[in-house]
Motif scaffolding. Structure first.
Motif, mmCIF file in Angstrom:
data_model
loop_
_atom_site.group_PDB
_atom_site.id
_atom_site.type_symbol
_atom_site.label_atom_id
_atom_site.label_comp_id
_atom_site.label_asym_id
_atom_site.label_seq_id
_atom_site.Cartn_x
_atom_site.Cartn_y
_atom_site.Cartn_z
ATOM 1 N N GLY A 222 0.786 -1.225 0.000
ATOM 2 C CA GLY A 222 0.000 0.000 0.000
ATOM 3 C C GLY A 222 0.815 1.269 0.000
ATOM 4 O O GLY A 222 0.291 2.342 -0.294
ATOM 5 N N ILE A 223 2.094 1.161 0.371
ATOM 6 C CA ILE A 223 2.980 2.328 0.391
ATOM 7 C C ILE A 223 4.262 1.972 -0.351
ATOM 8 O O ILE A 223 4.522 0.802 -0.639
ATOM 9 N N ALA A 224 5.064 2.974 -0.635
ATOM 10 C CA ALA A 224 6.307 2.753 -1.376
ATOM 11 C C ALA A 224 7.296 1.955 -0.530
ATOM 12 O O ALA A 224 7.296 2.055 0.704
ATOM 13 N N PRO A 225 8.170 1.161 -1.166
ATOM 14 C CA PRO A 225 9.134 0.375 -0.399
ATOM 15 C C PRO A 225 10.056 1.233 0.465
ATOM 16 O O PRO A 225 10.409 0.833 1.576
ATOM 17 N N LYS A 226 10.417 2.401 -0.009
ATOM 18 C CA LYS A 226 11.286 3.269 0.791
ATOM 19 C C LYS A 226 10.562 3.733 2.049
ATOM 20 O O LYS A 226 11.149 3.781 3.146
ATOM 21 N N THR A 227 9.290 4.085 1.928
ATOM 22 C CA THR A 227 8.516 4.505 3.103
ATOM 23 C C THR A 227 8.363 3.349 4.084
ATOM 24 O O THR A 227 8.499 3.529 5.300
ATOM 25 N N TYR A 228 8.100 2.154 3.556
ATOM 26 C CA TYR A 228 7.975 0.984 4.425
ATOM 27 C C TYR A 228 9.289 0.724 5.170
ATOM 28 O O TYR A 228 9.280 0.443 6.375
ATOM 29 N N ALA A 229 10.421 0.845 4.473
ATOM 30 C CA ALA A 229 11.717 0.633 5.118
ATOM 31 C C ALA A 229 11.959 1.671 6.213
ATOM 32 O O ALA A 229 12.497 1.352 7.283
ATOM 33 N N ARG A 230 11.567 2.899 5.975
ATOM 34 C CA ARG A 230 11.716 3.937 7.001
ATOM 35 C C ARG A 230 10.889 3.596 8.236
ATOM 36 O O ARG A 230 11.328 3.814 9.374
ATOM 37 N N MET A 231 9.684 3.068 8.018
ATOM 38 C CA MET A 231 8.838 2.696 9.156
ATOM 39 C C MET A 231 9.442 1.526 9.938
ATOM 40 O O MET A 231 9.387 1.492 11.170
ATOM 41 N N VAL A 232 10.024 0.567 9.227
ATOM 42 C CA VAL A 232 10.694 -0.551 9.898
ATOM 43 C C VAL A 232 11.859 -0.041 10.746
ATOM 44 O O VAL A 232 12.056 -0.463 11.895
ATOM 45 N N ARG A 233 12.634 0.882 10.197
ATOM 46 C CA ARG A 233 13.768 1.430 10.948
ATOM 47 C C ARG A 233 13.289 2.213 12.177
ATOM 48 O O ARG A 233 13.888 2.130 13.242
ATOM 49 N N PHE A 234 12.187 2.943 12.025
ATOM 50 C CA PHE A 234 11.622 3.667 13.168
ATOM 51 C C PHE A 234 11.247 2.703 14.288
ATOM 52 O O PHE A 234 11.516 2.964 15.467
ATOM 53 N N ALA A 252 20.808 6.389 17.123
ATOM 54 C CA ALA A 252 20.817 6.930 15.767
ATOM 55 C C ALA A 252 21.952 6.328 14.952
ATOM 56 O O ALA A 252 21.758 5.932 13.787
ATOM 57 N N GLN A 253 23.123 6.215 15.564
ATOM 58 C CA GLN A 253 24.268 5.648 14.853
ATOM 59 C C GLN A 253 24.043 4.170 14.553
ATOM 60 O O GLN A 253 24.295 3.698 13.433
ATOM 61 N N GLU A 254 23.545 3.422 15.543
ATOM 62 C CA GLU A 254 23.318 1.985 15.355
ATOM 63 C C GLU A 254 22.279 1.714 14.274
ATOM 64 O O GLU A 254 22.359 0.698 13.564
ATOM 65 N N CYS A 255 21.307 2.596 14.133
ATOM 66 C CA CYS A 255 20.225 2.384 13.164
ATOM 67 C C CYS A 255 20.523 2.990 11.797
ATOM 68 O O CYS A 255 19.664 2.960 10.904
ATOM 69 N N MET A 263 17.276 11.314 12.858
ATOM 70 C CA MET A 263 16.453 10.327 13.543
ATOM 71 C C MET A 263 15.268 10.990 14.247
ATOM 72 O O MET A 263 14.143 10.480 14.210
ATOM 73 N N SER A 264 15.502 12.130 14.886
ATOM 74 C CA SER A 264 14.438 12.822 15.621
ATOM 75 C C SER A 264 13.327 13.285 14.687
ATOM 76 O O SER A 264 12.145 13.220 15.032
ATOM 77 N N ARG A 265 13.697 13.736 13.494
ATOM 78 C CA ARG A 265 12.683 14.159 12.522
ATOM 79 C C ARG A 265 11.828 12.962 12.081
ATOM 80 O O ARG A 265 10.604 13.083 11.965
ATOM 81 N N GLU A 266 12.469 11.836 11.835
ATOM 82 C CA GLU A 266 11.733 10.635 11.462
ATOM 83 C C GLU A 266 10.814 10.190 12.596
ATOM 84 O O GLU A 266 9.658 9.810 12.373
#
Length: 286
Positions: A222-234, A252-255, A263-266
């Motif tokens: 339902g969403i772009a792969p890049k957006t999904y990856a960002r959500m997984v990282r969050f 932030a460094q580890e992720c 990281m804070s913006r995400e």
């Protein structure tokens, strides 16, 4: 409503009710092994004390299916809901931001949390049609949703309520074609890397173009792969923040973030609050 991520989400509206485990009931059931690729869990939820409850659910990797048989919820994606924005039985696809849910202490429901590919299989529509939307079940399941809602209201036993929902979900999944293998493979790569793998790498692994990979995700996630990856990282950030005493800079460094500010913006985009504000709220609930 239950936060399917298993992370803190339930709060009480200021000066109305203090956090109290007696305020709500939860009964969770793991999926049967044959359906673990499609279903993350089934949960019974009921509120036991009247008041104004607010749940802030960060961007979820699960697609919820809610069968409410009591008071409805006021829900909005990315903002505080208006009182007329009420939903009883509904679903909602992935949304790259928080959902805010208000209830009055009288709600009761059974919630099924699907994987994105499981939801695609269950509902039988492209997940792009559900993404970032609140969908009443009448619009997508029709009469079976009505009948099940009535049976849940009539049934007093929570285990039998979960049985009723489980039966409908598994029967419908068995009637549908299996999940898209390319989508499952791509999601697996993203999960294994905690959201840091590049989209170009995934496309190469699948021997397809980035454009085709985006179409696979549009249909099955339902969403772009890049957006999904960002959500997984969050979500990985939140898990690390809940274990040990790591600093935000270390997390932030580890992720794999370029710096803590990134990281804070995400975090703010997906959670609706800053990392420090979220950590304080979690500490207050312990």
């Amino acid at each position: 409503m239950y936060d399917g991520s298993g992370l803190p989400g339930l709060t009480t509206a200021a000066e109305i009710l203090p956090p109290d485990p007696d305020c709500f009931f939860l009964r969770h059931r793991r999926p049967q092994p044959a359906f673990c690729d499609a279903v993350l869990g089934i949960t019974g939820y009921a509120e036991r004390k009247k008041g104004h409850f607010r749940q802030i659910e960060a961007a979820s990797l699960a697609v919820p299916l809610i069968f409410s048989f009591s008071s409805s919820f006021a829900i909005a994606l990315g903002r505080v809901p208006e009182q007329h924005e009420r939903f009883g039985c509904f679903t909602s696809g992935l949304f790259a931001g928080p959902a805010i849910i208000d209830s009055r202490g009288e709600s009761a429901c059974v919630q099924v949390d699907f994987t994105p590919t499981g939801a695609r299989r269950f509902f039988g529509v492209p997940m792009s049609e559900l993404a970032a939307r609140m969908i009443p079940l009448d619009d997508i399941l029709g009469l079976p949703a009505h009948r099940l809602r009535d049976r849940l209201e009539e049934e007093p036993n929570w285990e039998r309520r979960l049985d009723l929902v489980e039966t409908l979900v598994y029967r419908r999944l068995l009637e549908q074609p299996p999940s898209d293998r390319q989508a499952a493979t791509a999601i697996g790569h993203i999960a294994a890397s905690q959201g840091t793998v590049s989209i170009t790498t995934i496309a190469a692994e699948l021997d397809c173009s980035r454009k085709h990979l985006n179409e696979i995700f549009r249909r099955n996630v339902g969403i772009a792969p890049k957006t999904y990856a960002r959500m997984v990282r969050f979500h990985h950030v939140r898990r690390l923040a809940m274990t040990g005493q790591r600093s935000w800079a270390d997390i932030a460094q580890e992720c794999g973030f370029s710096d803590q500010a990134h990281m804070s913006r995400e975090f703010l985009e997906f959670c609706g609050e800053t990392p420090s504000g979220w950590r304080r709220r979690c500490a207050d609930r312990r």
